[in-house]
Design an enzyme around this catalytic site. Structure first.
Site, mmCIF file in Angstrom:
data_model
loop_
_atom_site.group_PDB
_atom_site.id
_atom_site.type_symbol
_atom_site.label_atom_id
_atom_site.label_comp_id
_atom_site.label_asym_id
_atom_site.label_seq_id
_atom_site.Cartn_x
_atom_site.Cartn_y
_atom_site.Cartn_z
ATOM 1 N N LYS A 161 0.824 -1.222 0.000
ATOM 2 C CA LYS A 161 0.000 0.000 0.000
ATOM 3 C C LYS A 161 0.848 1.259 0.000
ATOM 4 C CE LYS A 161 -2.142 -0.470 3.953
ATOM 5 N NZ LYS A 161 -1.760 -1.805 4.411
ATOM 6 N N ARG A 185 -8.746 1.971 10.031
ATOM 7 C CA ARG A 185 -8.375 0.563 10.213
ATOM 8 C C ARG A 185 -9.438 -0.202 10.981
ATOM 9 N NH1 ARG A 185 -2.560 1.103 9.622
ATOM 10 N NH2 ARG A 185 -1.558 -0.920 9.605
ATOM 11 N N ARG A 187 11.305 -6.778 4.079
ATOM 12 C CA ARG A 187 11.182 -5.323 3.970
ATOM 13 C C ARG A 187 12.174 -4.611 4.890
ATOM 14 N NH1 ARG A 187 5.416 -2.414 4.805
ATOM 15 N NH2 ARG A 187 5.531 -3.124 6.962
ATOM 16 N N ARG A 196 11.716 -2.818 10.512
ATOM 17 C CA ARG A 196 10.761 -2.307 11.502
ATOM 18 C C ARG A 196 10.565 -3.356 12.590
ATOM 19 N NH1 ARG A 196 5.607 -0.123 8.188
ATOM 20 N NH2 ARG A 196 4.605 -1.158 9.930
ATOM 21 N N ARG A 219 -0.334 -8.935 13.386
ATOM 22 C CA ARG A 219 -0.851 -7.846 12.553
ATOM 23 C C ARG A 219 -1.839 -8.371 11.514
ATOM 24 N NH1 ARG A 219 4.262 -5.482 10.146
ATOM 25 N NH2 ARG A 219 2.909 -3.994 9.111
#
Ligand code: AMP
Length: 214
Positions: free
Chosen positions: A13, A88, A127, A160, A171
């Site tokens: 996203k 969210r 990532r 992260r 998550r």
């Protein structure tokens, strides 16, 4: 153009939102980035948010909604934007409806970014993010030119805390339980536009531009 980007963690996203923001001169508003900035600045809000983020849980809506509302109210009325990571949950969607009604700035579309589930874990665990400018890289598909260093600003690349495997699982569960119901919510409002983002970011952008033009 005023857009929401919706989708599970790891669907790309943020990258797609940055590309579209550049292309269409939109402001990219990421609540996750705003919260990470609050943590880096050692604010009270940042300290409180971190305890939820580190566990892969949602930060309480009253904390996130206040910073979101402040940034939307600061924009000139004609400035288009992309909301990335907000809303969210249903309560946030209802709050946003109210806020946008007050500002008399309705949404144009809600983009649901999708990739096959098996790709999600792979993307999140590969990532890395620049600690300074938040640019995102993928060590498999889109690595930096120099290991550990951001191509854009020379900052240090880090993983992260919430991209660690045990937090990723949480998550994804939080997404299923809290955020997925928003697909129905916006489908009923006839705002939903689906975009497949399983190949490169450039191809994702191409498909997104075509879908928005329909
Ligand atoms: P993101 O960068 O969008 O993946 O967000 C990272 C983390 O920030 C999430 O896992 C949540 O803990 C928190 N967060 C970001 N946006 C929101 C939101 N709208 N509501 C609650 N928590 C959020």
């Amino acid at each position: 153009m005023r857009l929401i980007f919706l989708g599970a963690p790891g669907v790309g996203k943020g990258t797609l939102a940055s590309l579209l923001a550049n292309e269409k001169d939109l402001v990219h508003i990421s609540t996750g980035s705003m919260l990470r900035q609050q943590i880096a600045d050692h604010t009270e809000l940042g300290k409180e948010a971190k305890s939820y983020m580190d566990k892969g849980e949602l930060v309480p809506s009253e904390l996130v909604s206040s910073i979101l509302a402040a940034s939307l109210k600061n924009l000139p009325e004609e400035q288009g934007y992309i909301l990335d990571g907000y809303p969210r949950s249903l309560d946030q969607a209802e709050y946003l409806d109210q806020l946008l009604a007050e500002l008399k700035t309705p949404l144009d579309a809600v983009v649901l970014v999708e990739i096959p589930t098996e790709l999600i874990i792979n993307r999140l665990s590969a990532r890395v993010t620049c600690a300074d400018c938040s640019e995102v890289y993928n060590l498999n598909d889109n690595p930096p030119k120099k290991e550990g260093i951001c191509d854009k600003c020379g900052g240090k690349l880090i993983q992260r805390d919430d991209d660690k495997p045990e937090v990723i699982k949480q998550r994804l569960e939080v997404y299923e339980a809290n955020t997925k119901p928003l697909i129905d919510y916006y489908e009923k409002k006839e705002l939903l536009v689906r975009v497949d983002n399983s190949s490169t970011p450039e191809q994702g952008l191409h498909k997104l531009l075509a879908a928005l033009a329909d």
